[in-house]
Design an enzyme around this catalytic site. Sequence first.
Site, PDB file in Angstrom:
ATOM      1  N   ASP A  18       3.445  84.660 100.263  1.00 27.00           N
ATOM      2  CA  ASP A  18       3.845  84.742 101.656  1.00 27.00           C
ATOM      3  C   ASP A  18       3.789  83.313 102.201  1.00 27.00           C
ATOM      4  O   ASP A  18       3.206  82.423 101.576  1.00 27.00           O
ATOM      5  CB  ASP A  18       2.879  85.667 102.398  1.00 27.00           C
ATOM      6  N   ASP A  20       3.620  82.151 106.238  1.00 26.53           N
ATOM      7  CA  ASP A  20       2.755  81.963 107.410  1.00 26.53           C
ATOM      8  C   ASP A  20       1.379  82.582 107.182  1.00 26.53           C
ATOM      9  O   ASP A  20       1.265  83.777 106.883  1.00 26.53           O
ATOM     10  CB  ASP A  20       3.401  82.599 108.650  1.00 26.53           C
TER      11      ASP A  20
END
Length: 222
Positions: A18, A20
């Site tokens: 991922d 953020d």
Amino acid sequence: MPAHDTLFNRAFGAFLFDMDGTVLNSIAAAERIWSAWAVRHGVDVETFLPTIHGARAIDTINRLNLPGVDAEAQAAVITEAEIADVEGIVEIPGAAKFLNSLPADRWAMVTSAPRDLALRRMAAAGIPEPALMITAEDVKAGKPDPAGYLLAAKRLGLEARDCLIFEDATVGIQAAEAAGAALMIITTTHQHPLETAHATLASYADIRVEVDNAGQLHLQKN
């Protein structure tokens, strides 16, 4: 065997990240922009902000069911504002060095952000651009749907179960679980201790990777 130890006792075909909260911290910028948007639309900021992390902007807006609001248009407004404001975006400790140590064809980014925003934030944080990046535009259903992780694994020529996913947010963790992959949860940006059966990591400086003759990735503790 504890989940953490299990990850250090097996080989992986690839790592999926991922963005953020996992390789960079964009919370300050995201919350500035979403707070202003919420105020304009009469949404309670305090209860709303915890719901924005890890999800696509269009999904976040759709969940609100605001009358007369064009979610696609408003998501575009949010994205433009986020591309313009990258102040305070920094890497998660050790992330750039760790990513740079990986074979380019053995990792991918799977983010709920649109591609232009993802590239802008990675540049701001000094995160290397991946050879493969799955973004908001690449899937019909965002996290917690596993579509993004399944697509990344497929494009790398793998099954998701052969990958290790690095995540931080609840919807992303749910997506990783639904994909059937092993999971490492990055806790750097968590304000409260996380109760989970999955392995957790506060800094990439605590790990390294070794690549065997078959190109398989082995996670090692520093």
